[in-house]
Design a protein around this motif. Structure first.
Motif, short mmCIF file in Angstrom:
data_model
loop_
_atom_site.label_atom_id
_atom_site.label_comp_id
_atom_site.label_asym_id
_atom_site.label_seq_id
_atom_site.Cartn_x
_atom_site.Cartn_y
_atom_site.Cartn_z
N LEU A 175 0.52 18.28 -21.62
CA LEU A 175 -0.58 17.30 -21.70
C LEU A 175 -0.26 16.05 -20.90
O LEU A 175 -1.13 15.50 -20.22
CB LEU A 175 -0.87 16.94 -23.16
CG LEU A 175 -1.50 18.04 -24.01
CD1 LEU A 175 -1.71 17.55 -25.44
CD2 LEU A 175 -2.80 18.53 -23.41
N THR A 176 0.99 15.62 -20.94
CA THR A 176 1.40 14.47 -20.13
C THR A 176 1.24 14.78 -18.64
O THR A 176 0.76 13.94 -17.87
CB THR A 176 2.86 14.08 -20.45
OG1 THR A 176 2.95 13.77 -21.84
CG2 THR A 176 3.32 12.89 -19.61
N LEU A 177 1.61 15.98 -18.24
CA LEU A 177 1.43 16.41 -16.85
C LEU A 177 -0.05 16.37 -16.47
O LEU A 177 -0.41 15.85 -15.40
CB LEU A 177 2.00 17.82 -16.64
CG LEU A 177 1.80 18.43 -15.25
CD1 LEU A 177 2.52 17.61 -14.19
CD2 LEU A 177 2.29 19.87 -15.26
N LEU A 178 -0.92 16.87 -17.33
CA LEU A 178 -2.36 16.85 -17.05
C LEU A 178 -2.86 15.41 -16.88
O LEU A 178 -3.67 15.13 -15.99
CB LEU A 178 -3.15 17.53 -18.17
CG LEU A 178 -2.98 19.03 -18.33
CD1 LEU A 178 -3.82 19.54 -19.51
CD2 LEU A 178 -3.36 19.78 -17.05
N GLU A 179 -2.38 14.52 -17.71
CA GLU A 179 -2.76 13.10 -17.59
C GLU A 179 -2.28 12.52 -16.27
O GLU A 179 -3.03 11.86 -15.56
CB GLU A 179 -2.18 12.30 -18.76
CG GLU A 179 -2.80 12.63 -20.10
CD GLU A 179 -2.06 11.98 -21.26
OE1 GLU A 179 -1.20 11.10 -21.04
OE2 GLU A 179 -2.35 12.37 -22.41
N ARG A 180 -1.01 12.77 -15.93
CA ARG A 180 -0.43 12.21 -14.70
C ARG A 180 -1.10 12.76 -13.45
O ARG A 180 -1.18 12.08 -12.43
CB ARG A 180 1.08 12.45 -14.66
CG ARG A 180 1.81 11.64 -15.74
CD ARG A 180 3.28 11.83 -15.64
NE ARG A 180 3.75 11.37 -14.35
CZ ARG A 180 4.56 10.35 -14.15
NH1 ARG A 180 4.97 9.65 -15.18
NH2 ARG A 180 4.96 10.02 -12.93
#
Length: 190
Positions: A175-180
């Motif tokens: 999810l952090t990757l998707l945000e970044r």
């Protein structure tokens, strides 16, 4: 002479036959996994198809499939059965992420046309939650998950996904990757 159907065509055919058998047996079910994501806009999977039935309906599902003349294989795993035909298979699951599937997952599914057969298709948020909760140190392929997340991004309640996957570090990192990458807005558990 007719050409031999491709493996993808054989999976599609078995997917339809399995859905029809479950419908005729009046077993509550939902298409899940990669083909559920495909119906909602993700790339088509290159392997099997998956259906989810509530854990309480597992035996009835197996009977409905056998009664429809399908070849049902009981694998070593105690959370699914396989329907096989022409060297391809469809999985019928009654547990996801180590937990028994409850009727609410099926009840949230939306009936959609899938390869000309009307069938319940898992809710997009539930698709992402189940896929993300399957990530662990043995299977952590973000490359396969990115196209699914991109395709479903506007259909998903991302705050709910974040809440449900908060205990899985691999899912949280995804999810952090998707945000970044700017695929989804910053989300925090609801």
């Amino acid at each position: 002479m007719q050409p031999t159907p491709s493996p993808r065509d054989r999976v599609r055919d078995l997917l339809k036959r399995t859905a029809v058998a479950l419908k005729q047996g009046e077993v509550p079910f939902a298409l899940c996994g990669g083909y559920a994501a495909w119906v909602r806009g993700a790339p088509e999977p290159d392997h099997d198809a998956d259906f989810l039935v509530p854990a309480a309906e597992a035996e009835r599902a197996a009977k409905a499939l056998v009664d429809a003349g399908l070849q049902v294989v009981d694998p070593a795993e105690d959370w699914l059965l396989k329907v096989e035909r022409d060297d391809v298979f469809v999985d019928v699951l009654w547990r996801t992420c180590g937990r028994p599937a409850e009727i609410d997952l099926v009840e949230r599914a939306e009936v959609l046309p899938v390869l000309s057969v009307q069938m319940p298709v898992m809710d997009p948020t539930d698709i992402l939650v189940t896929k993300l909760m399957a990530l662990d140190e043995h299977y952590c392929d973000f490359g396969r998950m990115l196209p699914v997340a991109r395709a479903l991004r506007e259909q998903v309640d991302w705050a709910e996904v974040a809440r449900q996957v908060a205990t899985n570090d691999f899912a949280v990192v995804f999810l952090t990757l998707l945000e970044r990458l700017g695929i989804v807005p910053a989300v925090s558990p609801a």
